[in-house]
Structures are given as structure tokens and as C-alpha cells.
Write an enzyme that holds these catalytic residues in place. Sequence first.
Site, short mmCIF file in Angstrom:
data_model
loop_
_atom_site.label_atom_id
_atom_site.label_comp_id
_atom_site.label_asym_id
_atom_site.label_seq_id
_atom_site.Cartn_x
_atom_site.Cartn_y
_atom_site.Cartn_z
CD GLU A 20 -2.70 -1.32 -0.10
OE1 GLU A 20 -2.96 -0.30 -0.78
OE2 GLU A 20 -3.04 -2.46 -0.46
CG HIS A 44 -1.07 1.35 -4.41
ND1 HIS A 44 -0.94 1.11 -5.76
CD2 HIS A 44 -1.63 0.24 -3.88
CE1 HIS A 44 -1.41 -0.10 -6.03
NE2 HIS A 44 -1.83 -0.66 -4.91
#
Length: 229
Positions: free
Chosen positions: A103, A106
Site C-alpha cells: 500500500e 501506491h
Amino acid sequence: MYFPFIFDITMLILVPGLIFAAYAQGKVSSTYNRYLRVPNTRGLTGAQTARHILDRNGMTQVNIELVGGKLTDHYDPRKRVLRLSNEVFNGRSVAAVGIAAHEVGHAIQHQQAYGPLKIRNAIVPVVNLASKAAWVLFFIGFFFQVTGFMDLGILFFSGSVIFNLVTLPVEFNASRRAVVQLADNGLVLSDERVGVKKVLDAAALTYVAALLMSFLQLIRLIALRGSRD
């Protein structure tokens, strides 16, 4: 009476996608649960791992929040917030640090204006609206034999295929970034890196499955459209 959206012969087109989707989901579940029981050597939680990588990449402004559910982890580019599920946020497993790092991948993509991510974020509102309208238009066109509506429905639904196609490089790239960040920052050992990669590779299968299902559904709509000619 003919109910094309309940069952018809074209439903068979979806069978390969349904089988692969079931396999992908099973693979994700088994791999995640396996490495959820394997503690990482440094004893870091997913939240601590994410914070470390974010700070090392100059993203001290990105907050980390706890979110409900299982495998609901995601990065919100609009609010610049990383949201981690409890098993990842508080977990000290190999799976937790891997998903947390993914994550963060990202977030790094967002910071560096990674092309595919920019495209995906830009088309999200349009695709969401188009995908909802697609079924209504196609349904009306099919039953009232208005080919223009069916064609418009197919065109709108193709946006979902494009979205899932663009999603693949975004997810694969985030996973590669995660492995590199964990290694470069000394957050995992070499054998733990193997576990992280297995977890992220398994998760990536779900995005491949989504692309396959959307493509097969598009083929099915085209087949149904052809049956009305």
C-alpha cells in the site's frame, strides 16, 4: 419466456473466468493465512513498517489509519491516507509487513506521478458511472430490440475492461516497489522476502481474475447482441 440475465447459453462463456476467480480467491486466502502466522524477525507491525517506508521516502504528511474488515487495506490518493486492516495495522507477521509495504507502494506511485496510476485515478468516476448505466442500457435495448441501446451498453461496459487492464501494471508495480523498499530498508530478511513476494503474487491473481471476468462478460454481451440481429 427468455431471461438472458438469469441463465442462457452465453453464461457458459463466463465459466473459465469463474473457475479462475475461485482459484485466485482460494490462493489469496491460503497464502495470506499461512504467512499471517509467520512473525517477521524485526517484530514490526504493519503500521510501523508503513510509517518507516513513508518517512524514508519523504512522505511524512501521509497518515496511517485503522480500517475495519479483512484485506481491506488501501491507499486513498484524494486524502493521502493509508488505511490498514487490523491484522495488518497491528500484526507483526510477514503477511502484515508485505501488505503494508504494498500500500505504501501506491503512495510512492502517487508521489512520483506514476503514469498508469494517474490514468486509473482519472477514469474511476467515469467508469463507475458508465458501468452502472451499461447494464440498464443493454437490458432495455435487448428486450425492446433497440440495437443502439445495446451498442451503447456494450461501449459503456468496455470501460470496465479498460479499467481492469490499467489496474494490472499499477498493482504489479506497487508489489515490486514493496519488495524493494522492504529489502533496501532492512525490514525483512531474505527468506521473509520470499514470503512477502508469495503473498503479493497471490493477491495479484485477483486483479488478473477481475480483468478476465470483465473481458468474458464483454464477449457475452456482444454474443447476446448478435442473437438479436
